[in-house]
Structures are given as C-alpha cells and as structure tokens.
Enzyme design. Structure first.
Site, mmCIF file in Angstrom:
data_model
loop_
_atom_site.group_PDB
_atom_site.id
_atom_site.type_symbol
_atom_site.label_atom_id
_atom_site.label_comp_id
_atom_site.label_asym_id
_atom_site.label_seq_id
_atom_site.Cartn_x
_atom_site.Cartn_y
_atom_site.Cartn_z
ATOM 1 N N CYS A 266 0.794 -1.235 0.000
ATOM 2 C CA CYS A 266 0.000 0.000 0.000
ATOM 3 C C CYS A 266 0.827 1.286 0.000
ATOM 4 O O CYS A 266 0.775 2.043 -0.967
ATOM 5 C CB CYS A 266 -0.947 -0.009 1.185
ATOM 6 S SG CYS A 266 -1.951 -1.490 1.224
HETATM 7 C C1 UGA Z 1 -1.517 0.438 5.521
HETATM 8 C C2 UGA Z 1 -2.371 1.385 6.358
HETATM 9 O O1 UGA Z 1 -1.870 1.430 7.702
HETATM 10 C C3 UGA Z 1 -3.836 0.961 6.381
HETATM 11 O O2 UGA Z 1 -4.614 1.911 7.085
HETATM 12 C C4 UGA Z 1 -4.339 0.846 4.941
HETATM 13 O O3 UGA Z 1 -5.675 0.377 4.898
HETATM 14 C C5 UGA Z 1 -3.448 -0.122 4.171
HETATM 15 O O4 UGA Z 1 -2.086 0.353 4.207
HETATM 16 C C6 UGA Z 1 -3.957 -0.171 2.742
HETATM 17 O O5 UGA Z 1 -3.894 0.860 2.070
HETATM 18 O O6 UGA Z 1 -4.511 -1.194 2.347
HETATM 19 P P1 UGA Z 1 -0.414 -1.986 5.915
HETATM 20 O O7 UGA Z 1 0.373 -1.680 4.682
HETATM 21 O O8 UGA Z 1 -1.120 -3.278 6.021
HETATM 22 O O9 UGA Z 1 -1.536 -0.844 6.152
HETATM 23 O O10 UGA Z 1 0.556 -1.947 7.173
HETATM 24 P P2 UGA Z 1 1.064 -0.838 8.213
HETATM 25 O O11 UGA Z 1 0.838 -1.351 9.558
HETATM 26 O O12 UGA Z 1 0.524 0.497 7.915
HETATM 27 O O13 UGA Z 1 2.641 -0.852 7.949
HETATM 28 C C7 UGA Z 1 3.195 -0.450 6.707
HETATM 29 C C8 UGA Z 1 4.713 -0.381 6.797
HETATM 30 O O14 UGA Z 1 5.115 0.716 7.609
HETATM 31 C C9 UGA Z 1 5.376 -1.620 7.420
HETATM 32 O O15 UGA Z 1 6.505 -1.972 6.663
HETATM 33 C C10 UGA Z 1 5.768 -1.169 8.811
HETATM 34 O O16 UGA Z 1 6.889 -1.852 9.327
HETATM 35 C C11 UGA Z 1 6.098 0.300 8.552
HETATM 36 N N1 UGA Z 1 5.989 1.147 9.760
HETATM 37 C C12 UGA Z 1 4.783 1.330 10.357
HETATM 38 C C13 UGA Z 1 7.128 1.790 10.246
HETATM 39 O O17 UGA Z 1 8.235 1.645 9.704
HETATM 40 N N2 UGA Z 1 7.002 2.582 11.354
HETATM 41 C C14 UGA Z 1 5.811 2.781 11.982
HETATM 42 O O18 UGA Z 1 5.773 3.539 12.974
HETATM 43 C C15 UGA Z 1 4.677 2.133 11.477
#
Ligand code: UGA
Length: 430
Positions: A266
C-alpha cells in the site's frame, strides 16, 4: 443484506468475512478457481490472524460462500463491492485494467437485472476513477443510468495487514463517497451495526481521503526515520524522542517508529500513484517525492552501517532475521528485506535467513539465500546479523541464541531485541 465482493485479496476477503460476521449474506467472487475452492474449504489463501476462524464460522453458518460466477453473484445480491487489485504500472501510475474489466462485467449483468443495485468501489483508486472509469464502463455495458437504475459508492478501506479483522470490525471511521443520496443511504444502512462515525461525501473526495491518509502515515514514518538518522549522529535515542513527541495529542504516538523503512502493498504504491497523479496535473509534489526517496534510502542504509563494521562483505555470511514487510504477515511485497538481500548479494556476501511465515515467498525472488528453520539455526556461523522484521519471537532471543555466531555483529532494524537479554547490538537509528 445480501452482498457480493469482487476480488478475494486481503481487502476483499477480510471485507467479505467481516460483513458475514456482522450478519450479512456474502458471496465472494474471484476468477481463480483454486482460490475459490480454498476459501470454500475454510482456509484463507493468505496468512492473516483470526481470518481463518471467522471464515470457518461464516461458512458453517451459511453466511458466506465463494464462487467464480460473477453473473450469479450480482443477480443474487443487492450490493456489490469492487475489491480487485490496483497495481503500479512501470511508470508508477495506477494500473486500472482489473477495475475496468470488473466494471464492464458488472454492467453486463445489470443490463438484465430489474432490481436496484449498488456498486461500491473498495479498491484504492486515484481520484476521478469511480465517476470516470467505473461509471463509464458500467453505464456503457448496462445501457442504464447511475442514480436512476443503479447507485455508485466509493468506500475506502483502512485495515492493516496482520490486523485485518480487528481493523475491519472496529474501524476509526467509515467513509462513504456517493453518486447520490439513495446509494449512500443503502451503504450507511449496511454499516449501521458498526460502532464508528460515518462521513458521507462525494466519490472523488472519498478516493482522496484514502490516498491522503496513506500518504500522511508514510510521511510520518519517513519523518521519524529522518529524526532517527539525526538522533543517531547526536547519540540520542530516537525512541525516547518520539515518545515525547507522540504525547502531544495533535501528533499522536502512532506511526512514529523509526526503522528500515515502510514496505507492503500500500504505502509505496499509493505514494507513487499520488506523485504520478499530481505530476499529470502539472504539480510537483516535492514532499511526497522526498518521503518516497527517503524510504528507498532507509531500506538499505543498514547495509552501509554493516560495512562500517565489516568493510569487505565478500564471502561473509550475513543472517537476516525477518523477511515479511511487517510481523503477523507472510507478505513480502516491497519489503525492505528484498532490497537488503539484493545489496548483500551484490557485494558478494552469502545470505542466510529465517522468517516464521514469509520464507516460501522470498525463495521465489531470492532462491540463492539459505532459508533456515529457526533464528538460532540462521545465526549459527554467521559473521553478522540484521533484524529486519519485528516478529514477537525475536523478543525472546538471548545472548545464548547469538553465541554460535562467528563474530557478534548484530544490527537492529526494528527495535525488537531486548537489551536485558542481548548484551551487544546496534540499532539503525539508535
Ligand atoms: C496500511 C495502512 O496502515 C492501512 O490503514 C491501509 O488500509 C493499508 O495500508 C492499505 O492501504 O490497504 P499496511 O500496509 O497493512 O496498512 O501496514 P502498516 O501497519 O501500515 O505498515 C506499513 C509499513 O510501515 C510496514 O513496513 C511497517 O513496518 C512500517 N511502519 C509502520 C514503520 O516503519 N514505522 C511505523 O511507525 C509504522
């Protein structure tokens, strides 16, 4: 309500199962016969906590079924969600071919359907797609008019992988973009047993809310990583800093974790698609471009840190702990691990890896990596270790697990190791 869902990827299947849990009758549609059979046998095609349990329950109660029959599914239901993939094209723009094709198919069925039907776009699509590509294709194929014979809505999904069921069932908000009031009313009724505020708006605004949300979260991460890189040079712990920053309710403590960058299906794709769309409109989206660039750099920066400790990586064995783009998922799309492995291999290193769920997927991209059965096994005889995904089980690692390494070079990309159990390691930003 009777609902059909077109596409059984993460969002589609979680949405279908979620609506079934909420008491609706759901038909999940996919062109992949094997996937349909897997779902009907009570097994989710991807690893997602709690999804299998809810799926089995819904099948048992007769609240959900999967099929390849688009026609039958639309004829039998009142609302159809479009939840097919919107991948990136070569140039970063959004590929709408699946959306177009499903909109055409829906139109062909609606041609002979007498009852009013609402079509809801759930896939992430650039603003203008629902009342452009989707509306045009349905009207053309059906010979009918939006707002009169059928309704069109855009209902973005905000669920996260690894927490899909919980996020779907307990959302922060529900956004309903609508072609007209009647269509919006139907979808508001569908969500009436959810405990969340509902925002009703037009189609384009709903589409943009999704992009703006993901772009903001990606920006928060790149910002935090930048702070982390500066903090490291200053000898300050970025985690402590972000704790203090996040205590401001205007900022919130979420998505302020520094690390090896964001991956997944995403954020990278959506930020790129928004950049592309802005440029198409002759606007240079400088902030988003930088968010994207910073993330690309962050993903592989840990290899440069490793070279400061082992200047020549040729012939060295490097152990990667964690491959998935995030824990509780087997998804490796745009995962930092892919790029870290690529760099290490380019430098002549040998790579050993362990991940509780994602090794089979990574084997297809990087077949030369040695995939091990446990973290301990992967660490054995390694010259260095890089922690890439914050799986819970890595929290339990102790000095004893690292004791069989050739040299104790441990780099932490996600802040999961416990300082009281592992005596010596260095974090990417701390
Ligand atoms: C993301 C959004 O959080 C959702 O709200 C959205 O619905 C989804 O994309 C989508 O568009 O379908 P997702 O990709 O499943 O969700 O996962 P996240 O938990 O957001 O993490 C994304 C990435 O960011 C991961 O690689 C995670 O490790 C990284 N991350 C997250 C960080 O490096 N630091 C943080 O503080 C949070």
């Amino acid at each position: 309500m009777k609902i059909s869902i077109m596409g059984t990827g993460y969002v589609g299947l979680s949405t279908g199962v979620g609506f079934a849990v909420k008491g609706n009758d759901v038909i999940c549609v996919d062109i992949d016969q094997k996937k349909v059979e897997t779902i009907n046998s009570g097994v989710s095609p991807m690893f997602e906590p709690h999804l299998d349990g809810h799926l089995k329950d819904a099948l048992k109660k007769g609240k959900l079924k999967a099929t390849t029959d688009v026609k039958g599914a639309i004829a039998e239901t009142e609302v159809s969600f479009i939840s097919v993939g919107t991948p990136s094209s070569e140039d970063g723009s959004i590929d709408l071919s699946f959306i177009e094709s499903v909109a055409r198919q829906i139109g062909e069925v609606l041609k002979n359907k007498k009852e009013y039907h609402v079509i809801v776009v759930k896939s992430t699509v650039v603003p203008g797609t629902t009342d452009g590509v989707v509306l045009r294709n349905i009207e053309k194929a059906s010979g009918k008019k939006t707002g009169k014979d059928f309704g069109l809505c855009m209902n973005p999904e905000f669920l996260r992988e690894g927490r899909a069921m919980d996020d779907f069932l307990k959302p922060d908000r529900i956004v309903i973009g609508e072609s007209d009031k009647r269509a919006g009313n139907v979808i508001e009724k569908l969500y009436s047993n959810f405990m969340a505020p509902i925002l009703r708006t037009d189609l384009k605004t709903a589409e943009m809310i999704k992009y703006a949300s993901n772009a903001f979260l990606a920006t928060k991460i790149s910002y935090t990583n930048e702070m982390g890189n500066i903090c490291k040079k200053l000898g300050i712990d970025v985690n402590e800093v972000m704790k203090g920053v996040g205590m401001d309710h205007r900022i919130s403590p979420h998505f302020l974790k520094a690390g090896v960058g964001y991956g997944g299906s995403c954020f990278p794709k959506d930020v790129e698609a928004l950049i592309w769309k802005a440029r198409e409109l002759s606007y240079e989206p400088k902030l988003l471009e930088e968010v994207h660039r910073l993330n690309d750099r962050q993903k592989v920066m840990i290899v440069e840190q490793l070279e400061k400790k082992i200047p020549n990586l040729k012939g060295k064995t490097i152990c990667l702990l964690g491959l998935a783009f995030k824990p509780d998922s087997d998804d490796i799309r745009e995962a930092s691990s892919i790029y870290i492995i690529e760099r290490l291999l380019q430098k002549g290193a040998k790579v050993k890896a362990y991940d509780p769920k994602a090794m089979e997927h990574m084997r297809k991209i990087h077949p030369s990596v040695d995939y091990m059965k446990s973290a301990r096994e992967a660490l054995e005889n390694s010259d260095a270790c890089i922690v890439v995904t914050e799986w819970d089980e890595f929290k339990k690692l102790t000095d004893a697990d690292f004791s069989k390494m050739k040299s104790k070079v441990i780099l932490e990309g996600r802040r999961i190791l416990d300082r009281t159990k592992v005596s010596k390691f260095e974090g990417i930003c701390w």
